[in-house]
Motif scaffolding. Sequence first.
Motif, PDB file in Angstrom:
ATOM      1  N   UNK A  30     -13.985  18.301 -10.695  1.00 27.28           N
ATOM      2  CA  UNK A  30     -12.614  17.811 -10.876  1.00 27.28           C
ATOM      3  C   UNK A  30     -11.749  18.935 -11.443  1.00 27.28           C
ATOM      4  N   UNK A  31     -11.340  19.873 -10.573  1.00 29.62           N
ATOM      5  CA  UNK A  31     -10.547  21.017 -11.045  1.00 29.62           C
ATOM      6  C   UNK A  31      -9.222  20.612 -11.674  1.00 29.62           C
ATOM      7  N   UNK A  32      -8.723  19.434 -11.308  1.00 29.23           N
ATOM      8  CA  UNK A  32      -7.418  19.016 -11.799  1.00 29.23           C
ATOM      9  C   UNK A  32      -7.462  18.454 -13.222  1.00 29.23           C
ATOM     10  N   UNK A  33      -8.645  18.097 -13.711  1.00 28.67           N
ATOM     11  CA  UNK A  33      -8.773  17.505 -15.040  1.00 28.67           C
ATOM     12  C   UNK A  33      -8.777  18.571 -16.123  1.00 28.67           C
ATOM     13  N   UNK A  34      -8.239  18.204 -17.294  1.00 28.67           N
ATOM     14  CA  UNK A  34      -8.338  19.098 -18.434  1.00 28.67           C
ATOM     15  C   UNK A  34      -9.795  19.186 -18.876  1.00 28.67           C
ATOM     16  N   UNK A  35     -10.192  20.375 -19.250  1.00 29.62           N
ATOM     17  CA  UNK A  35     -11.597  20.587 -19.588  1.00 29.62           C
ATOM     18  C   UNK A  35     -11.676  21.592 -20.730  1.00 29.62           C
ATOM     19  N   UNK A 371     -11.513  29.965 -15.681  1.00 30.93           N
ATOM     20  CA  UNK A 371     -11.533  28.817 -16.577  1.00 30.93           C
ATOM     21  C   UNK A 371     -12.685  27.901 -16.191  1.00 30.93           C
ATOM     22  N   UNK A 372     -13.098  27.099 -17.128  1.00 33.78           N
ATOM     23  CA  UNK A 372     -14.097  26.081 -16.860  1.00 33.78           C
ATOM     24  C   UNK A 372     -13.423  24.904 -16.170  1.00 33.78           C
ATOM     25  N   UNK A 390     -13.984  28.026 -12.356  1.00 37.32           N
ATOM     26  CA  UNK A 390     -13.166  28.620 -11.311  1.00 37.32           C
ATOM     27  C   UNK A 390     -13.177  30.114 -11.572  1.00 37.32           C
ATOM     28  N   UNK A 391     -13.657  30.889 -10.617  1.00 31.13           N
ATOM     29  CA  UNK A 391     -13.816  32.330 -10.820  1.00 31.13           C
ATOM     30  C   UNK A 391     -12.500  33.059 -10.605  1.00 31.13           C
ATOM     31  N   UNK A 395     -13.085  31.162  -6.432  1.00 32.86           N
ATOM     32  CA  UNK A 395     -14.244  30.366  -6.023  1.00 32.86           C
ATOM     33  C   UNK A 395     -14.589  29.362  -7.111  1.00 32.86           C
ATOM     34  N   UNK A 396     -15.227  28.280  -6.714  1.00 34.64           N
ATOM     35  CA  UNK A 396     -15.823  27.353  -7.669  1.00 34.64           C
ATOM     36  C   UNK A 396     -17.322  27.641  -7.701  1.00 34.64           C
TER      37      UNK A 396
END
Length: 472
Positions: A30-35, A371-372, A390-391, A395-396
């Motif tokens: 879920x790249x869109x979520x805060x982490x 970022x994570x 996310x590199x 890339x993921x």
Amino acid sequence: MLSSHVPDPGEVRQINFINENTGDIGISFHPEKECAAMRPLHGLGNFAPLQNSGMQCRLPVLDMIRALQVPYSYFHDAPYENPGLDLIDISRLFPIFSADENDPANYRFAENDAYLQNVVDSGTGIIFRLGESIEVSSGRRYRVNPPADYEKWANICLNIIRHYNEGWGDGFHWNIRDWAIWEEPNNPNLWTGKFEDYLRLYEVTSRKIKAAFPELRVGGPQTTTLGIRFLEQFLAFCREKDLPLDFVNYTAYYHTPAELLAETFVRRKIIDSYGYADVPMMINEWHGSPVWQSFSDHVGYLRESNRVGGFDGAVFAGTVLCGLQDTPVEKACYYAAATFGGYGLFNERRQPTPQYFLFEKFCGMFNNARRRIALELDCDEPNVKGLAVLSNSENIEAVIGCYLRKSRTINITIPRGYQVDSVEIINRENPAFTTLRPWDFTLRDNTLSLRKTEEPELFFVRFTEKKDCHKK
């Protein structure tokens, strides 16, 4: 003193590796979520050996460890990986206890200076343990006895700090911040006195260090995995005496990743209950726990060293590294770059083990992460963990640890706008990350399906952006 190797009531040791669940394991991103940000929890014990004891090996061990760019390193048992050298231990840096501790000529710094210079030159931080290496013996012990004079021992520690931080004795200005007092004082192989004797040593030494160097951090007690009572006794003593305590550290050897990770919350709760909620917690030595009864059990020790030093240990470590991100641990150091038991990143022949290839992949992912991103596990397996980033190349990438001894199907939902680039694995047949062939996995309906065997396995998955797709 009660044995540190006997569990207290309520301390459960998970030796049953097999989980009875049989359902699929679901993973989604879920790249869109805060982490929460990815934290540097991949420290390493002892860094690179100063000498190559495996003379038949010509691998550039120091260069290979430097390439990892580990954030910090904790030092314990270093003399065993560097036979004949005076490293780290107080009795090796100041070998004649009756000598004048304020005369730099009575210290043996040269070899330790060269050893730690490699660490500093690599950009890796140092957590310095003030104490002694383990003495595994059925007879007399020579270095792990309580000091004859606690005040003098503490003064020796002060001069070691001065040497590395203030240039004393033709030293350095490295600003080493973290200083741990002793190692496993509830382990008879590391402290022959009573635990109360250690508390007195901590009292004297911590007060002297903070009085001389208020900007530094001092802590303890680095107790063993078993014996929570010792941690509580230490915390109660520090509170009663109002002692300096800038971090609480401990050793963590467990049979499953789930147990190691769960224990971080147990200890954090205990530390908080004594009024130290703001004091960080560190695991300065962790590894999968061998299952054998005694160092004298040579067959069992060899069997377990091979297991925890092989693919099994790499999957354990990878699962823990993923899970540590969501624990209350500030720093953690895997034991170790090399060990005399052969189960570090390099074995006794200085050849890389599966753990090295895990760290190579994990450190590369960390060092190149923008970022994570949130990774969701749809399963009730506490010994399955994953971590995704996310590199910098957009890339993921994800590491997925499955410390299970049962075959399962892992269904990974491919992130929107991405496609599978590669899938790699560490297992019994592949001790280094090996790229799976297209027929080794299934792609169907935007799902990547992996078939896990009945042994622990570790996966690395990379997704690249679809060229014809623009994500929102």
